[in-house]
Design a protein around this motif. Structure first.
Motif, mmCIF file in Angstrom:
data_model
loop_
_atom_site.group_PDB
_atom_site.id
_atom_site.type_symbol
_atom_site.label_atom_id
_atom_site.label_comp_id
_atom_site.label_asym_id
_atom_site.label_seq_id
_atom_site.Cartn_x
_atom_site.Cartn_y
_atom_site.Cartn_z
ATOM 1 N N UNK A 35 28.057 29.597 37.493
ATOM 2 C CA UNK A 35 28.733 30.074 38.692
ATOM 3 C C UNK A 35 27.863 31.183 39.258
ATOM 4 N N UNK A 36 27.474 31.205 40.298
ATOM 5 C CA UNK A 36 26.773 32.288 41.002
ATOM 6 C C UNK A 36 27.261 33.362 40.871
ATOM 7 N N UNK A 37 26.929 34.671 40.568
ATOM 8 C CA UNK A 37 27.421 35.927 40.545
ATOM 9 C C UNK A 37 27.498 36.438 42.072
ATOM 10 N N UNK A 38 28.598 37.215 42.153
ATOM 11 C CA UNK A 38 29.089 38.010 43.445
ATOM 12 C C UNK A 38 28.599 39.088 43.752
ATOM 13 N N UNK A 39 27.882 39.807 42.501
ATOM 14 C CA UNK A 39 27.556 41.351 42.559
ATOM 15 C C UNK A 39 25.891 41.381 43.017
ATOM 16 N N UNK A 63 32.176 40.075 52.287
ATOM 17 C CA UNK A 63 31.508 39.252 51.739
ATOM 18 C C UNK A 63 31.835 39.035 50.199
ATOM 19 N N UNK A 64 31.956 40.020 49.514
ATOM 20 C CA UNK A 64 32.124 39.833 47.893
ATOM 21 C C UNK A 64 33.255 39.361 47.777
ATOM 22 N N UNK A 65 34.426 39.499 48.384
ATOM 23 C CA UNK A 65 35.903 38.996 48.248
ATOM 24 C C UNK A 65 35.718 37.642 48.582
ATOM 25 N N UNK A 66 35.117 37.157 49.528
ATOM 26 C CA UNK A 66 35.005 35.914 49.897
ATOM 27 C C UNK A 66 34.384 34.953 48.779
ATOM 28 N N UNK A 67 33.232 35.511 48.261
ATOM 29 C CA UNK A 67 32.757 35.010 47.150
ATOM 30 C C UNK A 67 33.399 34.995 45.994
ATOM 31 N N UNK A 68 34.467 35.915 45.589
ATOM 32 C CA UNK A 68 35.137 35.889 44.510
ATOM 33 C C UNK A 68 36.038 34.715 44.635
ATOM 34 N N UNK A 69 36.492 34.511 45.782
ATOM 35 C CA UNK A 69 37.762 33.583 46.302
ATOM 36 C C UNK A 69 37.375 32.067 45.951
ATOM 37 N N UNK A 70 35.924 31.946 45.867
ATOM 38 C CA UNK A 70 35.333 30.541 45.432
ATOM 39 C C UNK A 70 35.146 30.262 44.117
ATOM 40 N N UNK A 71 35.159 31.341 43.564
ATOM 41 C CA UNK A 71 34.528 31.146 42.036
ATOM 42 C C UNK A 71 35.599 30.367 41.164
ATOM 43 N N UNK A 125 34.395 36.261 38.012
ATOM 44 C CA UNK A 125 34.141 37.840 37.853
ATOM 45 C C UNK A 125 35.624 38.475 38.503
ATOM 46 N N UNK A 126 35.879 39.740 37.992
ATOM 47 C CA UNK A 126 37.168 40.485 38.371
ATOM 48 C C UNK A 126 36.862 41.097 39.653
ATOM 49 N N UNK A 127 38.005 41.285 40.270
ATOM 50 C CA UNK A 127 37.928 42.298 41.427
ATOM 51 C C UNK A 127 37.480 43.638 41.194
ATOM 52 N N UNK A 128 36.858 44.603 42.106
ATOM 53 C CA UNK A 128 36.157 45.669 41.932
ATOM 54 C C UNK A 128 37.321 46.636 41.720
ATOM 55 N N UNK A 129 37.421 47.604 40.909
ATOM 56 C CA UNK A 129 38.533 48.776 40.856
ATOM 57 C C UNK A 129 38.505 49.547 42.359
ATOM 58 N N UNK A 130 39.745 50.150 42.363
ATOM 59 C CA UNK A 130 39.836 50.680 43.877
ATOM 60 C C UNK A 130 38.820 51.863 43.830
ATOM 61 N N UNK A 131 38.637 52.513 42.919
ATOM 62 C CA UNK A 131 37.611 53.831 43.239
ATOM 63 C C UNK A 131 36.371 53.372 43.532
#
Length: 277
Positions: free
Chosen positions: A24-28, A115-123, A97-103
């Motif tokens: 699974x390709x990383x979104x980071x 773009x990051x969140x769209x990638x996370x949604x596909x994982x 991968x997990x979502x990013x912390x709010x900070x």
């Protein structure tokens, strides 16, 4: 919705399937920070000398599916008998991968974050596809006609995956009859037609003498398929003596304890409840 991965067509067999490691390709991507280590890692070890019924295959699939969620990693391996060329092998692995912390999110531009969140949604869907292909491949190559079963040596090898994991929570699902049949020991009776009542202490001393204890790194272990025999499908009257199965469970519980793991449930052959997260 029930995960019907076993109803899907087999895309590859294990004899031709290329290992899908870190599939699974990383979104980071830059400028995002490096991903954190997974919170939980699931390691599935499938004994290809233990053919399963459709319901047990689906039980395996359902328990795997429950762990394919953000912040988790997984590996799916197969094992069999070293003497017949079916070595312990990882078919697939990946990380969701997990979502990013709010900070951290507050310091990232909106386009990059979207773009990051769209990638996370596909994982998660990608993880299901990779895991599903690996499970179908593993089950398709299972056979009750394999003469030997190196369960102990194979689990020692599999334990290294857990010991090397950086996840604070490690779960190992072993899909096997848990019946050793090698130069180290034979848990069968009547030429493979029944389970032998073993002396758990004596068998454990043999394991230690042969240096076959593993190191699961504190993992919690579940078993599906314990005590299954290849003759079961043709013999509806097949019977397991409770004392025989108790001795088998006692051996594996002690083995896991000495191998830095906790045997949470010993499915004979099914789990009574889903694996805990």
């Amino acid at each position: 919705m029930k995960w019907t991965l076993l109803a899907a067509p087999l895309l590859f067999s294990s004899s031709v399937m290329a290992a899908q490691l870190d599939a699974i390709r990383s979104c980071h991507e830059k400028p995002l920070p490096a991903p954190r280590a997974p919170e939980t890692e699931l390691i599935v070890a499938i004994d290809q000398t233990t053919p399963l019924s459709p319901s047990l295959k689906q039980m395996v699939a359902d328990n795997v599916k429950a762990y394919l969620q953000p912040g988790h990693a997984f590996s799916i391996a197969v094992f069999s008998a070293y003497t017949q060329g079916r070595y312990t092998e990882v078919l697939a692995s990946g990380r969701i991968e997990a979502a990013l912390p709010k900070a951290v999110r507050d310091d990232i531009s909106k386009p990059v974050l979207n773009k990051f969140e769209q990638c996370l949604g596909r994982q998660p869907a990608q993880a299901m596809q990779v895991a599903g292909t690996a499970l179908r491949s593993a089950f398709a190559e299972s056979s009750g006609s394999i003469a030997k079963s190196d369960v102990l040596a194979s689990l020692k090898a599999v334990s290294a995956l857990a010991a090397e994991s950086r996840a604070p929570q490690k779960i190992v699902l072993i899909v096997s009859d848990m019946l050793e049949n090698s130069s180290v020991g034979n848990f069968y009776a009547e030429q493979g037609k029944s389970v032998r009542k073993i002396d758990a202490g004596k068998e454990l001393r043999s394991v230690e003498d042969n240096k076959l204890l593993g190191n699961f790194g504190g993992a919690k272990v579940y078993v599906i398929g314990a005590g299954l025999l290849s003759v079961d499908a043709a013999n509806a009257k097949s019977y397991r003596d409770p004392k025989t199965m108790q001795a088998l469970a006692e051996f594996w519980s002690a083995y896991m304890q000495k191998s830095h793991a906790e045997l949470v449930e010993f499915g004979q052959p099914a789990l009574l409840r889903p694996m805990r997260q």
